[in-house]
Design a protein around this motif. Structure first.
Motif, mmCIF file in Angstrom:
data_model
loop_
_atom_site.group_PDB
_atom_site.id
_atom_site.type_symbol
_atom_site.label_atom_id
_atom_site.label_comp_id
_atom_site.label_asym_id
_atom_site.label_seq_id
_atom_site.Cartn_x
_atom_site.Cartn_y
_atom_site.Cartn_z
ATOM 1 N N UNK A 178 0.953 -1.123 -0.064
ATOM 2 C CA UNK A 178 0.043 0.010 -0.065
ATOM 3 C C UNK A 178 0.925 1.196 0.091
ATOM 4 N N UNK A 179 1.957 1.146 1.152
ATOM 5 C CA UNK A 179 2.816 2.398 1.024
ATOM 6 C C UNK A 179 3.451 2.473 -0.371
ATOM 7 N N UNK A 180 4.037 1.554 -1.077
ATOM 8 C CA UNK A 180 4.635 1.579 -2.455
ATOM 9 C C UNK A 180 3.689 2.397 -3.426
ATOM 10 N N UNK A 181 2.585 2.388 -3.337
ATOM 11 C CA UNK A 181 1.498 2.561 -4.209
ATOM 12 C C UNK A 181 0.955 4.266 -4.237
ATOM 13 N N UNK A 182 0.939 4.459 -2.707
ATOM 14 C CA UNK A 182 0.503 5.672 -2.414
ATOM 15 C C UNK A 182 0.838 6.260 -1.179
ATOM 16 N N UNK A 183 1.368 7.667 -1.005
ATOM 17 C CA UNK A 183 1.931 8.068 0.420
ATOM 18 C C UNK A 183 0.641 8.372 1.277
ATOM 19 N N UNK A 184 0.952 8.060 2.533
ATOM 20 C CA UNK A 184 -0.062 8.297 3.624
ATOM 21 C C UNK A 184 -0.135 9.836 3.843
ATOM 22 N N UNK A 185 -1.503 10.317 3.565
ATOM 23 C CA UNK A 185 -1.827 11.594 3.923
ATOM 24 C C UNK A 185 -2.908 11.930 4.869
ATOM 25 N N UNK A 186 -3.158 12.907 5.451
ATOM 26 C CA UNK A 186 -4.169 13.293 6.030
ATOM 27 C C UNK A 186 -5.385 13.042 5.405
ATOM 28 N N UNK A 187 -6.441 12.220 5.838
ATOM 29 C CA UNK A 187 -7.641 11.759 5.537
ATOM 30 C C UNK A 187 -8.727 12.446 5.840
ATOM 31 N N UNK A 188 -9.978 12.636 5.202
ATOM 32 C CA UNK A 188 -11.048 12.949 5.818
ATOM 33 C C UNK A 188 -11.461 12.653 7.006
ATOM 34 N N UNK A 189 -11.783 13.218 8.128
ATOM 35 C CA UNK A 189 -12.136 12.668 9.411
ATOM 36 C C UNK A 189 -13.435 11.428 9.315
ATOM 37 N N UNK A 190 -14.293 12.152 8.316
ATOM 38 C CA UNK A 190 -15.604 11.209 8.379
ATOM 39 C C UNK A 190 -14.978 9.714 7.567
ATOM 40 N N UNK A 191 -14.278 9.941 6.494
ATOM 41 C CA UNK A 191 -13.891 8.642 5.821
ATOM 42 C C UNK A 191 -12.996 7.583 6.616
ATOM 43 N N UNK A 192 -12.032 8.247 7.760
ATOM 44 C CA UNK A 192 -11.431 7.634 8.596
ATOM 45 C C UNK A 192 -12.222 6.843 9.675
ATOM 46 N N UNK A 193 -13.253 7.704 10.082
ATOM 47 C CA UNK A 193 -14.359 7.183 10.968
ATOM 48 C C UNK A 193 -14.973 5.832 10.556
ATOM 49 N N UNK A 194 -15.461 6.191 9.127
ATOM 50 C CA UNK A 194 -15.933 5.120 8.483
ATOM 51 C C UNK A 194 -15.245 3.667 8.301
#
Length: 289
Positions: free
Chosen positions: A142-158
């Motif tokens: 996963x990390x090789x394909x996309x860098x970890x960025x701040x996600x939308x709080x609703x998306x993370x909660x879901x």
């Protein structure tokens, strides 16, 4: 004497992984042409429509106890309503595929922690090592394909909610599930999923779809490949084997999803991703011993 595993149980993991992993890319394609819960409601309605004639023609044996019906419905609500519903909401809210996959891939760890108390199943140190290695491999892909960025709080909660839902559904099936006829189990579970999704979709969405070839193709794949075939295999494997071994298969979903997304979405896997794929494969091999 040791009894040999049936042939279907040997090939089931391969078929399940391919169908389930492909569902991530296909679901993203479908959601781009529809609202998430409306899409799920139509998907489940199609599944129920396909299963209804089978119930009438085959007349499969029905569960004899009321609680058996209840347990089937609970698994359906946890997986079909909560897991898929929250996953689709997370995608629509803007959470990245990498962020969602990292969170959901914690499921085998949760299952390994809870299974000894909930199902009475012992998880060995070797299996724990496999679970940890599988997690490392999946995260690498996963990390090789996309860098970890701040996600939308609703998306993370879901996404976190989806993680707990699929974990609870897996454990509930292992603890209370029985060898009911697959047509009966699927019918009850998708009716429960539809009953959970439809009211929310009616309240908050307006069932707008773009009826083009990509949307219809995505719907057909998810109805037949994911909802009917893959889910039936998953529940059958849970009943036939130890739940922590079955859950370890989910570590191979992110790398295989990356492979499928390559030709389907044009997302090439970087060289580091192949290293992660190998780590995940070794981890699954250890966890399934």
């Amino acid at each position: 004497m040791t009894s040999k595993k049936p042939v279907w149980l040997l090939v089931a993991p391969v078929i399940f992984l391919l169908l389930w992993s492909g569902g991530f890319s296909v679901a993203k394609l479908g959601i781009s042409h529809a609202q998430p819960l409306s899409f799920l409601a139509v998907r489940y309605a199609c599944v129920c429509a396909l299963l209804a004639p089978l119930v009438i023609i085959m007349r499969p044996p029905l569960p004899q106890k009321t609680m058996d019906w209840v347990h089937i419905a609970i698994v359906g609500f946890l997986i079909q309503t909560l897991y898929f519903g929250l996953s689709y909401i997370g995608f629509k809210a803007g959470v990245s595929a990498g962020g969602l996959a990292i969170i959901v891939c914690l499921q085998p760890i949760l299952v390994g922690l809870i299974a000894p108390r909930f199902t009475g199943e012992n998880v060995s140190l070797l299996r724990w090592a496999g679970l940890g290695l599988g997690m490392a491999g999946a995260a690498t892909v996963i990390m090789s394909r996309s860098s970890v960025e701040l996600e939308h709080p609703l998306g993370i909660t879901a996404a976190v909610g989806a993680l707990f839902a699929i974990t609870a559904g897996t454990l509930w099936e292992k603890r209370f599930g029985k060898n009911h006829h697959p047509v009966v189990s699927n019918s009850v579970q998708y009716l429960a999923g539809l009953a959970g999704v439809l009211p929310v979709a009616v309240m908050f969405e307006n069932f707008q779809f773009t009826w083009n070839l990509p949307f219809v193709g995505a719907l057909a794949y998810l109805v037949i490949g994911n909802s009917l075939v893959a889910m039936s295999l998953l529940l059958a494997m849970i009943r036939a084997g130890e739940v922590s071994r079955v859950s370890s298969l989910f570590y191979l979903v992110p790398p295989i999803s990356a492979l499928i997304a390559w030709p389907l979405l044009g997302e090439a896997m970087p060289p580091l991703g192949w290293v992660g794929f190998a780590l995940a494969a070794v981890g699954v091999m250890l966890a399934r011993r």
